[in-house]
Scaffold this active site. Structure first.
Site, PDB file in Angstrom:
ATOM      1  N   ASP A   1       0.763  -1.273   0.006  1.00 61.96           N
ATOM      2  CA  ASP A   1      -0.018  -0.256   0.044  1.00 61.96           C
ATOM      3  C   ASP A   1       0.805   1.279  -0.071  1.00 61.96           C
ATOM      4  O   ASP A   1       0.572   2.250  -0.759  1.00 61.96           O
ATOM      5  CB  ASP A   1      -0.915  -0.097   1.290  1.00 61.96           C
ATOM      6  CG  ASP A   1      -1.904   0.916   0.978  1.00 61.96           C
ATOM      7  OD1 ASP A   1      -2.688   1.014   0.257  1.00 61.96           O
ATOM      8  OD2 ASP A   1      -2.002   1.935   2.063  1.00 61.96           O
TER       9      ASP A   1
ATOM     10  N   LYS B   1       1.379   4.420  -2.775  1.00 60.59           N
ATOM     11  CA  LYS B   1       1.598   5.733  -2.570  1.00 60.59           C
ATOM     12  C   LYS B   1       2.780   6.421  -3.101  1.00 60.59           C
ATOM     13  O   LYS B   1       2.645   7.427  -3.681  1.00 60.59           O
ATOM     14  CB  LYS B   1       1.434   6.047  -0.925  1.00 60.59           C
ATOM     15  CG  LYS B   1      -0.065   5.595  -0.719  1.00 60.59           C
ATOM     16  CD  LYS B   1      -0.184   5.749   0.764  1.00 60.59           C
ATOM     17  CE  LYS B   1      -1.697   5.244   1.328  1.00 60.59           C
ATOM     18  NZ  LYS B   1      -1.554   5.468   2.884  1.00 60.59           N
TER      19      LYS B   1
END
Ligand code: ADP
Ligand code: ASP
Ligand code: MG
Length: 877
Positions: free
Chosen positions: A742, A746
């Protein structure tokens, strides 16, 4: 109105010519809409006849039920049938405000129609075959019940009304599914049945879209009463045609088509936001637009009245006082040789070519004759001047068959090498530029093509319509939107002076994903905006600002099971109910008013509705790139909290941004990094002010931040993770956080901002999930969490011993991206971070020594929703 005083003037009025009013499905959404329509009818003087469509979406639902049953898919058929039955009852109750006026009979008619529907669906489940005839019979109830409800509502309001079934007065020559009206029989029957009613001051209410099938298909050889006749539909959108048929037969004073747009516009407002109302246009122009795909009028709606002095008005249902558009025999606005554009997508181009064609007579005629036999309608034809090829467009679905047919037709010519073959190019759209003044204005075509080439759009084929009323051309479907905007601009159609522009009073948000973030967002949005009470009280809601400031409405929510849609905006109550049900594991499809669909189908459905200034809000964690593209193509802006579409293969992300640019749409994604923190906003401001960002470092995971601070405080790792899940800090599978994937996503999104040209595999990611636990099922992984506690306790103690602490840090430059666990000492800005707070440090030319640091809460539904809301507000102002 005093009964006595108006008696004699009523009589005089009855002698006046009839007005026909048609209310479109897009407008008839609920009981309140029916009451509004009734008020419009009550507000007119003189004899009136009414035609109604089925309420919003009903035809689609009925067709969907029939298709599912015939496919043997029994799931939720009964449930969805019940939902629709309840919807009609609710509309009836609401439309008649509980008063009598045929309400009881109508309620019985509703039940009868739905009982019948249930048995029909049951037989389809067995037969597994759906004929056009049965399909017509099934959908007909949408309009029939709508007309019954309308008549009841008109009576309840004190008017005189009578339901007249379309099969008594509208006759067709077939075929089922798209029947052509028989003008002579219809004229006679309409006059015989409706005239006396109108003259007696009763308003006949007729279901649109349907008529009696041709005589061959009647149940009995000699047509008896309407009851024995079979029903055939006039094709989608056919209620417009019903209205003009009545107008023609009754020599009406005018025909009003009440729609959800301010009038007939210069282009489809969903594609061209600048589209304006055309105050008046010639009936041939309007017919041309309808025929070439403008989805506002049935393609054949104007044929019955062509050449007759019966004006048709396209009027805004929401604003009955406004003038709308007059379609008539007058010629005005000569300043505008081009008045409007229309487009038909899903087209394929067939080309018949060959060197020997010149010598073969009648190739064109034989081509079209062959297609005509197949029943394929050809919408654009162009023959090259050298006569070495002819090409024409047909609907995508008919292309393969058409090609086979032509190959067979020209077998001999092909054998003699006079014809090379038949080429098919699919995925195209035909655009038509329409205006009666074009004939007298040279250079129109040049202007169209100049505009297209300036916009970098390639024209696949061109045809000047034989009527000289239109120029049609073919472009790739993906470029159709941009092409329309370019041509619209080139002819300055936004200045056509048709009163108000398409006023976007609302910004309609469609929520993709109804998980924790989605539900939180839905509640924030509706609480402050959609509330009817709030609206009445003049509360402006989240947009704040001026009274006429744009208003954000949540009109639909989609999950994997289906969707809910409310064109006027979901109420806070409805959202609260949906959220409650969903939190307990129920799906949106199973919710009241919910429909079953894949997200693609849901978007396609919504794309057909006139959403105002629509935005797709993706709050899923799924692979949604195709959906985002679909939304852009449908004219939606897009707000992403979902990182995936921007953190996959580089080509995919670039394609997405190119698609947005091409379609003139915005793609915002502030909430993908740092939840509600203004990361991208800050980046943009730095870049705009001429600074250059060299490096971005950050603690980008509120989840990992929370875990690491909890562990540093001595809490067991397993306990900390369970708490994070309960608080909604984690992704659905917490390993997406722990694995660093994750954060890697980003970091990649940030990297691409700086020009990082790599792929996801070029991002160095350190995973916090031990090798052995990566492939387990989610539940297995969760039940083994305790085995990790000792190790984490040791690491935390070691860090503490050095006067430092553990942080999961992303480090991003143009050439390198790395994310992983780092030991940071008190000199680092990351040392003091608490809980779920995120921190991002920009090292720039100006902030070289002391990076520009942004800190704040970075996880949890509420702050993520706030980040999304920020983007939404940027799009509404
Ligand atoms: P009805 O409710 O009468 O069936 P439709 O939904 O068939 O109305 O037609 C209205 C819709 O047509 C509008 O909501 C708009 O999105 C679409 N549309 C496409 N092209 C145009 C155009 N040139 N002018 C007005 N509306 C258009
Ligand atoms: N209800 C039908 C349709 O959706 C006919 C109409 O609206 O005119 O196509
Ligand atoms: Mg329509």
């Amino acid at each position: 109105m005093g009964a006595n005083a108006t008696k004699s003037s009523d009589k005089a009025a009855a002698k006046r010519a009839v007005e026909v009013h048609k209310f479109g499905g897009a407008s008839l959404n609920d009981g309140a809409a029916f009451r509004h329509a009734v008020e419009i009818i009550r507000g007119r003087r003189g004899p009136r006849a009414v035609v109604v469509s089925a309420p919003t979406g009903v035809t689609d639902v009925l067709l969907g039920l029939a298709a599912r049953a015939a496919a043997g898919d029994e799931a939720e058929l009964a449930h969805d049938t019940e939902t629709l039955r309840r919807r009609y009852h609710a509309i009836l109750r609401d439309a008649t405000a509980g008063r009598q006026g045929g309400g009881k009979d109508t309620a019985a008619a509703i039940d009868e129609a739905f009982d019948e529907l249930s048995s029909l669906l049951a037989s389809l489940l067995i037969l597994k075959e759906l004929t056009a005839r049965t399909s017509d019979f099934i959908v007909a109830r949408g309009e029939r019940l709508s007309a019954r409800v309308f008549a009841a509502a008109l009576k309840a309001a004190g008017g005189r009304a009578r339901y007249v079934d379309a099969l008594e007065i509208i006759f067709t020559d077939g075929p089922f599914g798209g029947a052509s009206p028989n003008l002579m029989l219809t004229d006679m029957a309409v006059r015989k049945v409706l005239r006396p009613l109108c003259e007696a001051g009763t308003v006949p209410v007729v279901p649109g879209f349907i008529g009696a099938a041709d005589l061959e298909h009647q149940e009995k050889p000699s047509p008896g009463g309407a009851r024995q006749r079979s029903v055939a539909t006039l094709g989608r959108g056919g209620s417009d045609l019903t209205a003009t048929l009545l107008g023609r037969a009754l020599a009406a004073r005018e025909v009003s088509l009440w729609k959800d747009v301010p009038g007939l516009l210069t282009a489809d407002p969903r594609v061209v936001p600048d589209a304006r109302v055309i105050p008046q246009l010639h009936v041939r122009e309007a017919a041309e637009l309808a025929y070439f795909g403008a989805k506002v009028l049935h393609p054949r709606a104007l044929i019955p009245i062509t050449g007759r002095p019966i004006p048709v008005f396209v009027r805004p249902f929401a604003d009955p006082g406004a003038v709308g558009t007059e379609i008539s025999g007058r010629r005005t606005l000569d300043k505008y040789p081009v008045k409007a554009l229309s487009a038909a997508s899903g087209q394929a181009l067939l080309t018949v070519a060959g060197n020997g064609m010149l010598g073969v007579p009648g190739i064109a005629a034989r081509t079209f004759e062959a297609l005509h036999r197949q029943g394929t309608s050809v919408s654009l034809i162009s023959q090259s001047s050298s006569e070495q090829s002819i090409c024409f467009s047909v609907p995508d679905g008919a292309a393969g068959r058409a090609r086979e047919l032509l190959l067979a037709e020209f077998r001999e010519e092909a054998a003699r090498n006079e014809i090379d073959g038949v080429d098919v190019q699919a995925g195209l759209a035909t655009l038509a530029v329409v205006g009666i003044g074009m004939a007298g204005h040279p250079g129109i075509a040049a202007r169209v093509f100049g505009a297209l080439s300036a916009a970098g759009i390639n024209i696949v084929a061109i045809a000047q319509g034989s009527s000289e009323l239109n120029i049609s051309f073919v472009v790739k479907s993906a470029e159709a939107g941009a092409a329309q905007r370019a041509v619209h601009d080139a002819f300055q159609l936004s200045k056509i002076g048709g009163g108000a522009a398409q006023r976007a009073e609302h910004t309609d948000a469609v929520l993709l994903g109804f998980g924790q973030i989605g539900r939180t967002l839905a509640q924030i949005m509706t609480k402050s905006t959609n509330g009817r009470a709030g609206a009445k009280a003049g509360k402006i809601g989240v947009t704040g600002g001026a009274k006429n400031g744009a208003r954000l409405r949540l009109v639909a929510a989609i999950d994997r099971s289906g969707f809910v849609f409310e064109s006027g905006g979901l109420s806070p109550k409805a959202v609260a109910q949906l959220a409650g049900a969903k939190a307990q594991g129920r799906t949106l499809a199973a919710a009241p008013g919910g429909r079953r669909a894949t997200p693609e189908e849901a978007l396609a459905f919504l794309g057909q509705h006139a959403l105002s200034d629509p935005i797709l809000v993706d709050v899923t964690a799924d692979e949604t790139t195709p959906l985002v593209k679909q939304a852009l193509r449908a004219g939606m802006n897009v707000v992403l909290a979902n990182k995936r579409p921007l953190s996959g293969a580089r080509a995919e992300t670039e394609a997405l941004e190119a698609a947005a640019a091409r379609d003139g749409r915005r793609l915002l994604y502030e909430a993908t990094v740092g939840a509600g923190l203004p990361i991208f906003d800050t980046y943009r401001k730095l870049a705009e002010s001429g600074d250059r960002v060299l490096k971005i470092e950050g603690c980008l995971s509120g989840t990992l931040g929370f875990l690491l601070t909890e562990v540093a405080r001595g809490r067991p790792f397993s306990e900390a993770l369970r708490k994070a899940m309960a608080m909604g800090y984690t992704e659905p599978d917490p390993r997406d956080d722990l694995s660093g994937v994750d954060v890697g996503r980003k970091a990649l999104i940030l990297g691409r901002l700086l020009g990082f040209a790599g792929e996801p595999s070029d991002v160095a990611v350190e995973s916090l999930v031990p090798e052995a636990m990566r492939e387990l099922a989610r539940d297995e992984f969760l039940s083994g969490l305790e085995t990790l506690d000792a190790d984490w306790a040791r690491r935390a103690a070691a860090a503490k011993g050095k006067g430092a602490t553990l942080r999961y840090v992303a480090s991003v430059t143009k050439s390198k991206i790395a994310v992983g666990l780092r030991l940071v000492g008190p000199e680092s800005p990351f040392f003091g971070l608490k809980g779920t707070d995120n921190q991002v440090a920009f090292t720039t030319l100006r902030y070289r020594k002391n990076p520009l640091v942004i800190t704040g809460p970075g996880a949890g539904p509420a702050v993520t929703a706030a980040g999304v809301l920020n983007d939404l507000l940027r799009l509404t102002t």
